[in-house]
Design an enzyme around this catalytic site. Sequence first.
Site, PDB file in Angstrom:
ATOM      1  N   LYS A  76       0.839  -1.194   0.000  1.00 23.63           N
ATOM      2  CA  LYS A  76       0.000   0.000   0.000  1.00 23.63           C
ATOM      3  C   LYS A  76       0.877   1.247   0.000  1.00 23.63           C
ATOM      4  CE  LYS A  76      -3.637   2.296   2.732  1.00 23.63           C
ATOM      5  NZ  LYS A  76      -4.482   2.198   3.941  1.00 23.63           N
ATOM      6  N   SER A  96      -9.166   3.011   2.991  1.00 25.94           N
ATOM      7  CA  SER A  96      -8.147   3.566   2.126  1.00 25.94           C
ATOM      8  C   SER A  96      -7.245   2.520   1.478  1.00 25.94           C
ATOM      9  CB  SER A  96      -7.286   4.550   2.923  1.00 25.94           C
ATOM     10  OG  SER A  96      -6.579   3.895   3.959  1.00 25.94           O
ATOM     11  N   SER A 107     -10.056   1.112   7.265  1.00 32.22           N
ATOM     12  CA  SER A 107      -9.397   1.077   5.957  1.00 32.22           C
ATOM     13  C   SER A 107      -8.850  -0.275   5.532  1.00 32.22           C
ATOM     14  CB  SER A 107      -8.256   2.107   5.922  1.00 32.22           C
ATOM     15  OG  SER A 107      -8.779   3.401   5.883  1.00 32.22           O
TER      16      SER A 107
END
Length: 472
Positions: A73, A149, A173
Amino acid sequence: MDEILGLDAVGQAQAVRDGRVSPRELAEAAIAKIVKHDGEIGAVVHRRFERALAEADALPGGTPFRGVPILLKDLGWVEKGEPYNAGSRTLDGVRIAADAYSVAKLKAAGFVILGRTSTPEFGTTITTEPVAFGPTRNPYDPGYSAGGSSGGSAAAVAAGMVAVASASDGGGSIRIPASLCGLVGLKPTKGRTSYGPSGGEGWSGFSVAGLVSRTVRDTAAVLDLIAGLEEGDPYTAPALPRPLADEVGAEPGRLRVGFVTRHPRGDVPEHEELTAAVTAAATLLESLGHKVEPGHPDELGNPDFPQHFGALVAANVAAEVQSVGAWRGRPVSLDELEPRNRAMAETGAQRTAVEHILAVQWMDGFRRRMAAWWRSGFDVLVAPSLGVPPFPLGWLPPDDLSTGFGRTAHAVSYTSAFNATGQPSISLPLHRTAAGLPVGVQLVAATGREDLLVRLAAQIETARPFEHPAMR
């Protein structure tokens, strides 16, 4: 090769050990998958394919995940020599000086890093549609959001590009994109994983690093690798009795389980799909021998929680904007930010240090009041992973902040409370809408009890194996 790429990370590692595939061949197959499908999905924002292939060729034997491809990520999870954007053009041109501790652990375990996945700007919302990189599309329906996210990571795993990808969770997230993309997403206990060496904690302790995967055993095995106290960390999670990988297949015992389908705060609309998902999960758990009954912590309905949580997040966004300015060598002007973050940074900067400390102290009380429900005899809470049904891209209008913040508040209503308490919680892919879109169900345990969640999640997975039709 598609058969091997379709295995989970534990299975891929075994295929390498058995000589069925080499690390290079496995990396090349994953790269081909990314090249073929990411133009439509928009999950990978930085590619490092040549470097990855060279590293695959040089891997030593004896590591547990030798040759298994992974994506990181692009928020936290920094890697030496690689670009870093955190979903924002304010960081264009930045190169990282040192690996995050968790990244170093993944490399030491033999993972081959193929690139970095998309995230909303600074990870502050529930959908991955950054202006800097464009939307990440849900592999189940490209018109729908993959969540945020950790949306890029979740979309990549759901599309079969990799079996596992790194993630983080400050308000939902990990669990929200896991829910929307039909994956396993475990938010660990506060302090289980380190934010070092560049930081001590994320979002005043709300955020914790983890991963998204297709199987419970992958989640357990990879969390074992990255967990642990590092020098300089401000705190750590309670010690686990044994590796989480050993909990997969272990009998959880007869648990007392509470479930909730209507948010006790009263301002979150109830949705038919979420009710159906939680009710079916409760029925499944009862069939597995657990004592299941309606129930939840009364404190979950505290009407003051959203304002305190939002104030602390806004203060952290304001601080992050200043940090970015120092990092890149010139201040960030507010007009460089997306409207959502501009508003949050302005609000956060206006708060005094005293107001910030008072909000932290309020959260201390909230955490203790929430914990009382687990101390009263319940083992697990079952709730929606996401407070709204799957939603299309554009559902959060970037220029209508009132609508956007309101919808976001509903979406995180079942997840953010457990970022505040620091408890572990896991989203499992247990329901689909009539249109075939995934809906996750969240299981929440007491602080430090990832072991219990892994045992129970593995029992559920065995009883009702997870399917991943979005993989191609």
